[in-house]
Design a protein around this motif. Structure first.
Motif, PDB file in Angstrom:
ATOM      1  N   PHE A 218       9.480   1.192   4.535  1.00  0.00           N
ATOM      2  CA  PHE A 218       7.903   1.141   4.838  1.00  0.00           C
ATOM      3  C   PHE A 218       6.776   0.607   3.156  1.00  0.00           C
ATOM      4  CE2 PHE A 218      10.035   2.730   8.616  1.00  0.00           C
ATOM      5  CZ  PHE A 218       9.889   2.341   9.078  1.00  0.00           C
ATOM      6  N   LEU A 219       6.798   2.193   2.790  1.00  0.00           N
ATOM      7  CA  LEU A 219       6.646   2.386   1.603  1.00  0.00           C
ATOM      8  C   LEU A 219       7.073   1.462   0.441  1.00  0.00           C
ATOM      9  CD1 LEU A 219       7.176   6.181   1.325  1.00  0.00           C
ATOM     10  CD2 LEU A 219       5.137   5.332   1.856  1.00  0.00           C
ATOM     11  N   LEU A 220       7.520   0.076   0.475  1.00  0.00           N
ATOM     12  CA  LEU A 220       7.427  -0.791  -0.697  1.00  0.00           C
ATOM     13  C   LEU A 220       7.226  -1.357  -0.319  1.00  0.00           C
ATOM     14  CD1 LEU A 220      11.413  -0.457  -0.978  1.00  0.00           C
ATOM     15  CD2 LEU A 220       9.715  -0.791  -2.719  1.00  0.00           C
ATOM     16  N   GLN A 221       7.263  -1.587   1.474  1.00  0.00           N
ATOM     17  CA  GLN A 221       5.606  -2.977   1.633  1.00  0.00           C
ATOM     18  C   GLN A 221       4.045  -2.407   1.750  1.00  0.00           C
ATOM     19  OE1 GLN A 221       7.255  -3.748   6.055  1.00  0.00           O
ATOM     20  NE2 GLN A 221       9.085  -3.129   5.408  1.00  0.00           N
ATOM     21  N   ALA A 222       4.596  -1.559   1.374  1.00  0.00           N
ATOM     22  CA  ALA A 222       2.243  -1.027   1.318  1.00  0.00           C
ATOM     23  C   ALA A 222       2.920  -0.871  -0.033  1.00  0.00           C
ATOM     24  CB  ALA A 222       2.607   0.488   1.695  1.00  0.00           C
ATOM     25  N   ARG A 223       3.029  -0.680  -0.845  1.00  0.00           N
ATOM     26  CA  ARG A 223       2.790  -1.208  -2.521  1.00  0.00           C
ATOM     27  C   ARG A 223       2.834  -2.380  -2.147  1.00  0.00           C
ATOM     28  NH1 ARG A 223       7.378   0.993  -6.352  1.00  0.00           N
ATOM     29  NH2 ARG A 223       8.298  -0.233  -6.111  1.00  0.00           N
ATOM     30  N   ALA A 224       3.581  -3.415  -1.732  1.00  0.00           N
ATOM     31  CA  ALA A 224       3.678  -4.689  -2.492  1.00  0.00           C
ATOM     32  C   ALA A 224       2.167  -5.668  -1.449  1.00  0.00           C
ATOM     33  CB  ALA A 224       4.558  -5.195  -1.929  1.00  0.00           C
ATOM     34  N   SER A 225       1.688  -4.862  -0.768  1.00  0.00           N
ATOM     35  CA  SER A 225       0.208  -5.374  -0.398  1.00  0.00           C
ATOM     36  C   SER A 225      -1.016  -4.737  -1.274  1.00  0.00           C
ATOM     37  CB  SER A 225       0.258  -4.403   1.012  1.00  0.00           C
ATOM     38  OG  SER A 225      -0.520  -3.164   0.903  1.00  0.00           O
ATOM     39  N   ARG A 226      -0.859  -4.065  -2.400  1.00  0.00           N
ATOM     40  CA  ARG A 226      -1.893  -4.402  -3.289  1.00  0.00           C
ATOM     41  C   ARG A 226      -2.791  -3.206  -2.791  1.00  0.00           C
ATOM     42  NH1 ARG A 226      -0.150  -5.425  -8.099  1.00  0.00           N
ATOM     43  NH2 ARG A 226       1.078  -7.169  -8.125  1.00  0.00           N
ATOM     44  N   ALA A 227      -2.933  -2.672  -1.752  1.00  0.00           N
ATOM     45  CA  ALA A 227      -3.861  -1.730  -0.754  1.00  0.00           C
ATOM     46  C   ALA A 227      -4.184  -0.637  -1.903  1.00  0.00           C
ATOM     47  CB  ALA A 227      -3.743  -1.956   0.368  1.00  0.00           C
ATOM     48  N   GLU A 248       7.896  10.111  -4.581  1.00  0.00           N
ATOM     49  CA  GLU A 248       8.943   9.768  -5.491  1.00  0.00           C
ATOM     50  C   GLU A 248       9.094   8.222  -5.892  1.00  0.00           C
ATOM     51  OE1 GLU A 248      11.734   9.984  -2.671  1.00  0.00           O
ATOM     52  OE2 GLU A 248      11.847  12.494  -2.646  1.00  0.00           O
ATOM     53  N   PHE A 249       7.999   7.228  -5.218  1.00  0.00           N
ATOM     54  CA  PHE A 249       7.715   5.376  -4.974  1.00  0.00           C
ATOM     55  C   PHE A 249       6.920   5.135  -6.069  1.00  0.00           C
ATOM     56  CE2 PHE A 249      11.142   5.368  -1.760  1.00  0.00           C
ATOM     57  CZ  PHE A 249      11.698   3.876  -1.907  1.00  0.00           C
ATOM     58  N   GLY A 250       6.769   6.876  -6.337  1.00  0.00           N
ATOM     59  CA  GLY A 250       5.337   6.204  -7.194  1.00  0.00           C
ATOM     60  C   GLY A 250       4.152   5.684  -6.796  1.00  0.00           C
ATOM     61  N   LEU A 251       3.293   5.398  -5.543  1.00  0.00           N
ATOM     62  CA  LEU A 251       2.877   4.717  -5.231  1.00  0.00           C
ATOM     63  C   LEU A 251       1.190   5.505  -5.620  1.00  0.00           C
ATOM     64  CD1 LEU A 251       4.105   4.011  -3.093  1.00  0.00           C
ATOM     65  CD2 LEU A 251       2.884   3.923  -1.200  1.00  0.00           C
ATOM     66  N   PRO A 252       0.908   6.606  -6.095  1.00  0.00           N
ATOM     67  CA  PRO A 252      -0.480   7.636  -6.429  1.00  0.00           C
ATOM     68  C   PRO A 252      -0.727   7.301  -7.714  1.00  0.00           C
ATOM     69  CG  PRO A 252       1.191   8.840  -4.667  1.00  0.00           C
ATOM     70  CD  PRO A 252       1.475   7.784  -5.168  1.00  0.00           C
ATOM     71  N   ARG A 253       0.516   7.180  -8.709  1.00  0.00           N
ATOM     72  CA  ARG A 253       0.995   7.382 -10.528  1.00  0.00           C
ATOM     73  C   ARG A 253       0.158   5.259 -10.303  1.00  0.00           C
ATOM     74  NH1 ARG A 253       5.247   9.379  -9.902  1.00  0.00           N
ATOM     75  NH2 ARG A 253       6.948   7.470  -9.879  1.00  0.00           N
ATOM     76  N   GLY A 254       0.478   5.128  -9.575  1.00  0.00           N
ATOM     77  CA  GLY A 254       0.179   3.188  -8.779  1.00  0.00           C
ATOM     78  C   GLY A 254      -1.821   2.391  -9.145  1.00  0.00           C
ATOM     79  N   GLY A 255      -2.415   4.391  -8.154  1.00  0.00           N
ATOM     80  CA  GLY A 255      -3.445   3.934  -8.243  1.00  0.00           C
ATOM     81  C   GLY A 255      -3.791   3.637  -6.845  1.00  0.00           C
ATOM     82  N   MET A 256      -2.827   3.978  -5.594  1.00  0.00           N
ATOM     83  CA  MET A 256      -3.016   4.347  -4.468  1.00  0.00           C
ATOM     84  C   MET A 256      -3.248   5.862  -3.954  1.00  0.00           C
ATOM     85  SD  MET A 256      -0.631   2.602  -1.583  1.00  0.00           S
ATOM     86  CE  MET A 256      -1.239   1.267  -1.263  1.00  0.00           C
ATOM     87  N   LYS A 257      -4.297   5.429  -2.950  1.00  0.00           N
ATOM     88  CA  LYS A 257      -4.607   6.770  -2.426  1.00  0.00           C
ATOM     89  C   LYS A 257      -4.269   7.169  -1.132  1.00  0.00           C
ATOM     90  CE  LYS A 257      -9.712   7.551  -4.539  1.00  0.00           C
ATOM     91  NZ  LYS A 257      -9.751   5.781  -5.216  1.00  0.00           N
ATOM     92  N   LEU A 258      -3.913   8.184  -0.713  1.00  0.00           N
ATOM     93  CA  LEU A 258      -2.709   8.607   0.052  1.00  0.00           C
ATOM     94  C   LEU A 258      -4.564   9.128   1.298  1.00  0.00           C
ATOM     95  CD1 LEU A 258       0.511   9.679  -1.433  1.00  0.00           C
ATOM     96  CD2 LEU A 258      -0.555   7.440  -0.771  1.00  0.00           C
ATOM     97  N   ALA A 259      -3.964   8.984   2.545  1.00  0.00           N
ATOM     98  CA  ALA A 259      -5.137   9.295   3.890  1.00  0.00           C
ATOM     99  C   ALA A 259      -4.087   9.762   4.697  1.00  0.00           C
ATOM    100  CB  ALA A 259      -6.150   8.019   3.642  1.00  0.00           C
ATOM    101  N   ALA A 260      -4.183  11.052   4.942  1.00  0.00           N
ATOM    102  CA  ALA A 260      -3.298  11.339   5.822  1.00  0.00           C
ATOM    103  C   ALA A 260      -4.933  11.953   6.696  1.00  0.00           C
ATOM    104  CB  ALA A 260      -2.922  12.894   5.385  1.00  0.00           C
ATOM    105  N   ILE A 261      -4.504  10.669   7.672  1.00  0.00           N
ATOM    106  CA  ILE A 261      -5.943  10.654   8.679  1.00  0.00           C
ATOM    107  C   ILE A 261      -5.464  11.471   9.409  1.00  0.00           C
ATOM    108  CG2 ILE A 261      -6.707   9.340  10.117  1.00  0.00           C
ATOM    109  CD1 ILE A 261      -5.238   6.573   9.286  1.00  0.00           C
ATOM    110  N   ILE A 262      -4.385  12.137   9.598  1.00  0.00           N
ATOM    111  CA  ILE A 262      -4.598  13.537  10.691  1.00  0.00           C
ATOM    112  C   ILE A 262      -3.770  14.942  10.183  1.00  0.00           C
ATOM    113  CG2 ILE A 262      -3.742  14.426  13.647  1.00  0.00           C
ATOM    114  CD1 ILE A 262      -6.174  12.282  13.410  1.00  0.00           C
ATOM    115  N   GLY A 263      -4.170  15.011   9.654  1.00  0.00           N
ATOM    116  CA  GLY A 263      -2.840  16.463   8.228  1.00  0.00           C
ATOM    117  C   GLY A 263      -3.383  17.719   8.494  1.00  0.00           C
ATOM    118  N   SER A 264      -3.260  18.511   7.619  1.00  0.00           N
ATOM    119  CA  SER A 264      -3.994  19.807   7.690  1.00  0.00           C
ATOM    120  C   SER A 264      -3.088  20.755   7.136  1.00  0.00           C
ATOM    121  CB  SER A 264      -3.155  20.233   9.211  1.00  0.00           C
ATOM    122  OG  SER A 264      -1.441  21.161   9.436  1.00  0.00           O
TER     123      SER A 264
END
Length: 415
Positions: A218-227, A248-264
């Protein structure tokens, strides 16, 4: 400074040593003049840390404070594990109401279970005080005169994260979504907020719940989307696991922000700030927000293992139960026990005020309203003391933080 996930889980076991309801063994008991509160929660599953034993401890804290000031009113607390199974949750509540004399059911951290027990509480005229289910339908088409929804909902957090991050430049999104009512509601409501703010959703991956621990595909698909933003429509252990793998997949290092919509804060402490740094999280309560939240946290931590901090769900259980007990005092024990509907009506009339959520009110649709905050997780070197994990990116005022009352479709709302 930051406890490990293993330590949090091991420590929480101490809090779990509380009197629990055993649904298969309960015997009929007279209701009498005792106010009985049932905490329906996740004691052993993926949301144990997010709800679970700390929710029970916060309910007990509210009861302890109330009865210290009102010793003539007797209050009992029982708890049970719904196992994240709607049939288990609904059957437990039926037995509680019919055989244990329970007057109010609180916590209920599963949207499907919350929707399932709603008609049961109406049927038996008891109070459904929901502090941890996410679905905004509880104050929408599924609203009832016996239900109050505390803490948060999908509309609130979706609006805070979706609109907030889109306006901050994160105008393209990709979702990884848990495949059940909770996850789909988060994605739906966040999509609405993103699009209303001028952003676009580029795609989504849905994973089976609760059987997934590997999010790599799922994370590889997210990275491929370039969102620009990865929206995580999940919670509990799933959220922690997915964030670790995203790092581990380096999404934040690639510039993608992570949003935990229901985090804590619970998840942040469990995963560690090295993993969670830079993540955006919506919350309606943070233990270090002000003097009152710090005072509440100091009191309840006497009931918790070292290093455990209450989150918005835990605080919502404290706040909601305390408000309910104030209504019991106003109406009288007999009247409050006789009609959950009357008790909820009084909860709507009486302003709310406590150290966890401050001043507020309960709307006619059963929605408790208060401000919502978008936080960014600090870098480890920015943390000054244990539990110091957030910096505020945005605050949404109480009257704007939740869905407008006229838009929910609640049949209790006058047109």
């Amino acid at each position: 400074m930051t406890p490990t996930r293993r330590a949090l889980l091991a420590g929480s076991a101490a809090t779990a040593a509380l009197p629990l309801a055993a649904p298969a063994l309960v015997r009929a008991q007279p209701a009498g003049d005792v106010v009985r509160i049932g905490v329906l929660t996740d004691l052993n599953g993926p949301y144990r840390d997010v709800t679970g034993p700390t929710s029970v401890a916060c309910v007990r804290q509210a009861v302890e404070e109330f009865t210290a000031a009102n010793p003539s009113i007797r209050v009992e607390v029982i708890a049970a594990d719904h196992q994240n199974k709607p049939d288990v949750g609904v059957n437990t509540v039926r037995q509680w109401l019919d055989q244990r004399g329970v007057d109010v059911v609180t916590d209920v951290g599963n949207s499907a279970i919350a929707l399932g027990i709603n008609p049961v509480c109406v049927e038996r005229d008891r109070v459904h005080l929901n502090a941890s289910a996410a679905t905004s339908e509880l104050t929408g088409r599924a609203c009832t005169p016996n239900t109050v929804h505390w803490s948060y909902d999908t509309w609130c957090f979706a609006n805070t994260s979706g609109a907030g991050l889109t306006r901050m430049g994160g105008d393209t999104w990709y979702f990884v979504t848990a495949d059940y009512a909770f996850g789909h509601a988060i994605q739906r409501d966040t999509t609405r907020a993103v699009e209303t703010a001028g952003g676009r959703v580029l795609g989504a991956s849905v994973y089976p719940f609760p059987s997934t621990t590997d999010f790599s595909a799922f994370l590889l698909q997210a990275r491929a989307s370039r969102a620009k933003v990865l929206g995580l429509a999940m919670a509990g252990d799933d959220l922690v696991n997915c964030v670790k793998q995203a790092q581990e997949f380096g999404l934040p290092r690639g510039g993608m922000k992570l949003a935990a919509i229901i985090g804590s804060v619970t998840g942040v402490l469990a995963a560690g700030m090295n993993t969670m740094q830079g993540m955006f999280i919506s919350e309606t309560f943070y233990w270090d927000q002000d003097e009152r939240t710090r005072a509440f946290t100091k009191r309840v931590q006497t009931k918790l293992p070292a290093g455990v901090f209450p989150n918005y769900v835990h605080a919502g259980n404290y706040s909601g139960v305390l408000h309910y007990l104030k209504v019991v005092k106003e109406l009288g024990v007999g009247a409050a026990k006789a009609s959950g509907r009357a008790a909820v009506a009084a909860m709507k009339r009486m302003p709310t005020d406590d150290d966890a959520y401050g001043q507020g009110r309960v709307r006619e649709d059963g929605r408790k309203i208060h401000p919502a905050h978008l936080y960014e997780v600090k870098r480890p070197e920015e943390s000054r003391y244990q539990g110091d994990v957030y910096k505020v990116s945005m605050t949404i005022p109480a009257e704007q933080a939740f869905r407008p009352v006229a838009e929910g479709g609640c049949p209790l709302v006058r047109s």
